[in-house]
Design a protein around this motif. Structure first.
Motif, mmCIF file in Angstrom:
data_model
loop_
_atom_site.group_PDB
_atom_site.id
_atom_site.type_symbol
_atom_site.label_atom_id
_atom_site.label_comp_id
_atom_site.label_asym_id
_atom_site.label_seq_id
_atom_site.Cartn_x
_atom_site.Cartn_y
_atom_site.Cartn_z
ATOM 1 N N THR A 44 46.322 35.474 43.459
ATOM 2 C CA THR A 44 45.251 36.476 43.415
ATOM 3 C C THR A 44 45.699 37.739 42.688
ATOM 4 O OG1 THR A 44 44.260 35.669 45.473
ATOM 5 C CG2 THR A 44 43.711 37.932 44.807
ATOM 6 N N PHE A 45 46.912 38.204 43.010
ATOM 7 C CA PHE A 45 47.368 39.474 42.457
ATOM 8 C C PHE A 45 48.309 39.285 41.264
ATOM 9 C CE2 PHE A 45 46.594 40.347 47.057
ATOM 10 C CZ PHE A 45 45.462 41.119 46.878
ATOM 11 N N GLN A 46 48.436 38.031 40.836
ATOM 12 C CA GLN A 46 49.240 37.688 39.663
ATOM 13 C C GLN A 46 50.644 38.304 39.746
ATOM 14 O OE1 GLN A 46 47.209 38.256 35.946
ATOM 15 N NE2 GLN A 46 45.388 37.135 36.610
ATOM 16 N N VAL A 47 51.304 38.021 40.848
ATOM 17 C CA VAL A 47 52.670 38.489 41.095
ATOM 18 C C VAL A 47 53.625 37.323 40.857
ATOM 19 C CG1 VAL A 47 54.270 39.378 42.833
ATOM 20 C CG2 VAL A 47 51.906 40.223 42.738
ATOM 21 N N ASP A 48 54.700 37.573 40.167
ATOM 22 C CA ASP A 48 55.718 36.552 39.900
ATOM 23 C C ASP A 48 56.547 36.335 41.172
ATOM 24 O OD1 ASP A 48 57.683 34.888 39.026
ATOM 25 O OD2 ASP A 48 58.374 36.190 37.385
ATOM 26 N N PRO A 49 56.448 35.161 41.814
ATOM 27 C CA PRO A 49 57.183 34.945 43.064
ATOM 28 C C PRO A 49 58.688 35.041 42.904
ATOM 29 C CG PRO A 49 56.199 32.900 42.276
ATOM 30 C CD PRO A 49 55.660 33.995 41.426
ATOM 31 N N ILE A 87 40.396 47.444 57.322
ATOM 32 C CA ILE A 87 40.577 48.597 56.443
ATOM 33 C C ILE A 87 40.283 48.163 55.004
ATOM 34 C CG2 ILE A 87 42.169 50.342 55.611
ATOM 35 C CD1 ILE A 87 41.436 50.606 58.556
ATOM 36 N N GLU A 88 39.371 48.875 54.342
ATOM 37 C CA GLU A 88 39.003 48.527 52.973
ATOM 38 C C GLU A 88 39.824 49.335 51.969
ATOM 39 O OE1 GLU A 88 34.913 48.480 51.913
ATOM 40 O OE2 GLU A 88 34.262 47.583 53.813
ATOM 41 N N VAL A 89 40.300 48.637 50.965
ATOM 42 C CA VAL A 89 41.045 49.272 49.881
ATOM 43 C C VAL A 89 40.524 48.731 48.562
ATOM 44 C CG1 VAL A 89 43.288 49.511 48.770
ATOM 45 C CG2 VAL A 89 43.121 49.661 51.252
ATOM 46 N N GLU A 90 40.278 49.626 47.635
ATOM 47 C CA GLU A 90 39.871 49.209 46.285
ATOM 48 C C GLU A 90 41.059 49.316 45.348
ATOM 49 O OE1 GLU A 90 36.292 50.662 44.556
ATOM 50 O OE2 GLU A 90 35.344 51.027 46.500
ATOM 51 N N ARG A 91 41.235 48.293 44.512
ATOM 52 C CA ARG A 91 42.317 48.333 43.534
ATOM 53 C C ARG A 91 41.965 47.448 42.353
ATOM 54 N NH1 ARG A 91 47.510 44.951 44.028
ATOM 55 N NH2 ARG A 91 46.957 44.962 41.831
ATOM 56 N N ASP A 92 42.614 47.724 41.236
ATOM 57 C CA ASP A 92 42.426 46.924 40.030
ATOM 58 C C ASP A 92 43.381 45.737 40.070
ATOM 59 O OD1 ASP A 92 40.449 48.533 38.783
ATOM 60 O OD2 ASP A 92 42.018 49.990 38.286
ATOM 61 N N VAL A 93 42.819 44.551 39.918
ATOM 62 C CA VAL A 93 43.611 43.320 39.915
ATOM 63 C C VAL A 93 43.628 42.774 38.491
ATOM 64 C CG1 VAL A 93 43.823 40.981 40.831
ATOM 65 C CG2 VAL A 93 42.997 42.835 42.298
ATOM 66 N N PRO A 94 44.803 42.548 37.907
ATOM 67 C CA PRO A 94 44.860 42.013 36.543
ATOM 68 C C PRO A 94 44.063 40.725 36.418
ATOM 69 C CG PRO A 94 47.044 42.712 37.270
ATOM 70 C CD PRO A 94 46.153 42.788 38.470
ATOM 71 N N LEU A 96 41.028 40.232 37.073
ATOM 72 C CA LEU A 96 39.861 40.202 37.956
ATOM 73 C C LEU A 96 39.069 41.503 37.925
ATOM 74 C CD1 LEU A 96 41.329 38.419 41.126
ATOM 75 C CD2 LEU A 96 39.962 37.403 39.289
ATOM 76 N N GLY A 97 39.742 42.589 37.558
ATOM 77 C CA GLY A 97 39.057 43.872 37.548
ATOM 78 C C GLY A 97 39.106 44.554 38.901
ATOM 79 N N ARG A 98 38.182 45.459 39.112
ATOM 80 C CA ARG A 98 38.149 46.230 40.356
ATOM 81 C C ARG A 98 37.726 45.342 41.510
ATOM 82 N NH1 ARG A 98 40.806 50.926 41.279
ATOM 83 N NH2 ARG A 98 39.783 52.217 42.853
ATOM 84 N N ARG A 99 38.551 45.308 42.555
ATOM 85 C CA ARG A 99 38.264 44.468 43.708
ATOM 86 C C ARG A 99 38.281 45.316 44.977
ATOM 87 N NH1 ARG A 99 36.011 40.460 41.514
ATOM 88 N NH2 ARG A 99 36.319 39.164 43.379
ATOM 89 N N VAL A 100 37.492 44.889 45.935
ATOM 90 C CA VAL A 100 37.466 45.508 47.259
ATOM 91 C C VAL A 100 38.151 44.552 48.214
ATOM 92 C CG1 VAL A 100 36.048 46.474 49.102
ATOM 93 C CG2 VAL A 100 35.295 46.657 46.720
ATOM 94 N N MET A 101 39.273 45.004 48.801
ATOM 95 C CA MET A 101 40.061 44.162 49.682
ATOM 96 C C MET A 101 39.959 44.674 51.115
ATOM 97 S SD MET A 101 41.081 42.264 47.239
ATOM 98 C CE MET A 101 42.073 41.137 48.199
ATOM 99 N N LEU A 102 39.768 43.762 52.038
ATOM 100 C CA LEU A 102 39.756 44.080 53.465
ATOM 101 C C LEU A 102 41.130 43.705 54.014
ATOM 102 C CD1 LEU A 102 37.701 45.119 55.589
ATOM 103 C CD2 LEU A 102 37.317 42.731 56.210
ATOM 104 N N MET A 103 41.856 44.699 54.530
ATOM 105 C CA MET A 103 43.231 44.461 54.964
ATOM 106 C C MET A 103 43.345 44.480 56.476
ATOM 107 S SD MET A 103 45.613 46.557 52.289
ATOM 108 C CE MET A 103 45.229 48.111 53.094
#
Length: 358
Positions: A44-49, A87-94, A96-103
């Motif tokens: 989802t967040f395009q992170v290199d494991p 808790i809602e957090v908005e962030r830019d995901v490579p 995907l663009g702007r996403r609203v995440m519920l944490m």
């Protein structure tokens, strides 16, 4: 709970549980460094494991995770040893663009060590929030259109009422200027028809609905207006209304209002040719499912009883009542004696519950 003899077995189970979670999930140490994460998190967040382990969450793809709200959120969890969700957090995901995440987060403490872990789960609710925003925008747009429709409807009613009043005044002036009594009477009848329509129109704009009219209040206001405009002090007539509450399509309400106006005006004009104690007109409207019954009766002079059921006559008023009743798929019954007259208009089979006391 089962105790694992081999610590590696517990670790294997924990990692398997992490991978089984369908939403992005990450385990952090007490310094918020990544200990483990599942594939949905990396995808989802395009992170290199291969580069994530041991890196603080804030530095994974800095500055995308270096969010003040996220700092406060995790620090609250750690300092208060509590579980926090929603808790809602908005962030830019490579990609995907702007996403609203519920944490959601929870701190885990251990009995044999001072170390701790923080479990952090994410749920992407961007589409849900977008759908809610679109729904709210549509609702506001619909309400604005309805408000505009109400304004236009009221303006139309006002213009129609004014136009009808002008026509009635012209007919009155014409009636005064003709010599033939028959012509004068025709003009007076025409003026009465116009005033009937004007009366119905003037009371429609007092109702709250546009497509649906509440009949009880509508008939009460209509008859009160007729009483105020038609009844003179020297020949008082009481108009009583008993009506069931119920919504009626505005087109049907107009037809019923015209019928009531026609019958009440005729009763005021002809049922009481001279002063009469306790002169009364009674209007009732009853509803049963899709069927209804409208009754307009009086205790006036009536006319001689006939051996056969009376039918609508050939007068203009009778023609109007008959035509409107047919339009409403209803039938008209007229009964008259020296004790008064009653006109009953019924749609379907109906047993009256109201005692006619006129």
């Amino acid at each position: 709970m089962r105790q694992f003899e081999n610590p590696e077995d517990a670790q294997t189970l924990a990692l398997a549980l992490v991978e089984a979670i369908p939403e992005p999930f990450v385990i952090l140490d007490d310094k918020f460094c990544v200990v483990a994460a599942n594939d949905p998190f990396y995808d989802t967040f395009q992170v290199d494991p291969t580069r994530a382990h041991g890196i603080t969450l804030y530095d994974l793809d800095k500055p995308q995770w270096d969010i003040p709200d996220l700092h406060r959120f995790l620090e609250t969890v750690v300092s208060q040893h509590t579980q926090i969700s929603g808790i809602e957090v908005e962030r830019d995901v490579p990609g995907l663009g702007r996403r609203v995440m519920l944490m959601s987060a929870r701190k885990v403490d251990y009995a044999r060590t001072t170390n701790s872990n923080t479990l952090l789960a994410f749920q992407d609710i961007t589409e849900r929030r977008r759908a809610e925003a679109e729904k709210q925008a549509l609702l506001e747009h619909t309400e604005a259109l309805l408000a505009q429709q109400r304004v236009l409807f009221q303006e139309m009613q006002h213009r129609v009422a004014n136009s009808l009043q002008i026509i009635a005044n012209i007919l009155t002036l014409k009636a005064r200027g003709v010599a033939l009594e028959e012509t004068r009477q025709h003009l007076e009848d025409a003026r009465q028809r116009v005033m009937s329509v004007a009366t119905v129109q003037s009371h429609l704009h007092l109702t709250d609905g546009i497509d649906q009219i509440e009949m009880s209040g509508y008939l009460e206001k209509l008859c009160a207006g007729l009483a105020a405009s038609m009844i003179i002090n020297s020949r008082p007539v009481r108009i009583d209304v008993i009506a069931d509450e119920g919504l009626v399509p505005s087109q049907n309400a107009i037809s019923l209002g015209l019928i009531v106006t026609e019958l009440v005006i005729n009763a005021i004009k002809y049922a009481f040719p001279g002063p009469r104690p306790n002169a009364r007109i009674f209007v009732s409207y009853e509803i049963s499912d899709m069927n209804w019954k409208l009754t307009v009766s009086d205790n006036g002079v009536g006319r001689a009883a006939v051996s056969e059921p009376a039918k609508p006559g050939s007068g203009l008023g009778s023609i109007i009542v008959g035509a409107l009743s047919k339009q409403l798929e209803a039938h008209v019954d007229i009964s008259s004696t020296v004790a008064g007259m009653s006109v009953v208009i019924t749609r379907g089979t109906f047993t009256s519950r109201i005692f006619n006391a006129a």
